[in-house]
Design an enzyme around this catalytic site. Structure first.
Site, PDB file in Angstrom:
ATOM      1  CB  CYS A 123      10.290 -57.488   7.746  1.00 36.63           C
ATOM      2  SG  CYS A 123       9.345 -59.014   7.570  1.00 36.63           S
ATOM      3  CG  HIS A 135       6.231 -56.036   8.509  1.00 33.63           C
ATOM      4  ND1 HIS A 135       7.258 -56.033   7.595  1.00 33.63           N
ATOM      5  CD2 HIS A 135       6.349 -54.886   9.207  1.00 33.63           C
ATOM      6  CE1 HIS A 135       7.955 -54.916   7.726  1.00 33.63           C
ATOM      7  NE2 HIS A 135       7.437 -54.207   8.697  1.00 33.63           N
ATOM      8  CG  HIS A 155       9.566 -51.538   9.921  1.00 34.66           C
ATOM      9  ND1 HIS A 155       8.718 -51.625   8.853  1.00 34.66           N
ATOM     10  CD2 HIS A 155       9.475 -50.262  10.348  1.00 34.66           C
ATOM     11  CE1 HIS A 155       8.128 -50.462   8.644  1.00 34.66           C
ATOM     12  NE2 HIS A 155       8.583 -49.613   9.545  1.00 34.66           N
TER      13      HIS A 155
END
Length: 157
Positions: free
Chosen positions: A53, A104, A116
């Site tokens: 990510c 994240h 993402h």
């Protein structure tokens, strides 16, 4: 006959409006992200061979001339804190997916969506309103200055 012709013309106008909106109004940032959709997830990945990510966000922002820290936790300390209700394209959105801390990160692209690198789907677009992300949302940060935003993330070209 006139009703059918009117309906056909109305449908055509709608079709062209949506086509123009999705093709011509895209920002340069959208173009960078679009080229990466489908890139596989790779733990520690920072290239088009595979991204995690924060590797994804670092790569995209590097293409826009913005230096980001390497991890989601350190990226969450950069820039200016932004309320979820004030999100703009290019803002970083952060989530707690491990139950401990920020783990994240994604890039808000507008319309309640963010790009993402998902461990299950690779680079993808998801909705902030999806229950998984909605319950894990932590914060957002604005790391682009006005000039960079206008050059890369603003749709008015």
């Amino acid at each position: 006959m006139l009703k059918k012709l009117t309906a056909l013309l109305a449908g055509l106008v709608l079709l062209l409006t949506f086509q123009a909106g999705s093709v011509f109004a895209d920002s340069k940032m959208d173009g960078i992200i679009d080229e990466l959709i489908g890139t596989p997830y790779q733990s520690g990945g920072t290239s088009t061979r595979g991204f995690d990510c924060s590797g994804f966000t670092t790569y995209v922002f590097d293409k826009m001339g913005v230096d980001l820290s390497r991890t989601s936790g350190s990226q969450a300390k950069m820039g200016k804190k932004i309320a979820k209700s004030d999100l703009s394209a290019g803002d970083l959105v952060f989530f707690n997916t491990n139950g401990k801390s920020i783990s994240h990160v994604g890039i808000y692209v507008g319309d309640g969506k963010f790009a993402h690198s998902s461990s299950s789907k690779g680079v993808t677009i998801s909705k902030l309103s999806e229950s998984y992300y909605e319950t894990r949302y932590v914060t957002a940060r604005r790391v682009m200055d006005t000039t960079t935003f206008e050059k890369y993330a603003d749709e008015a070209e």
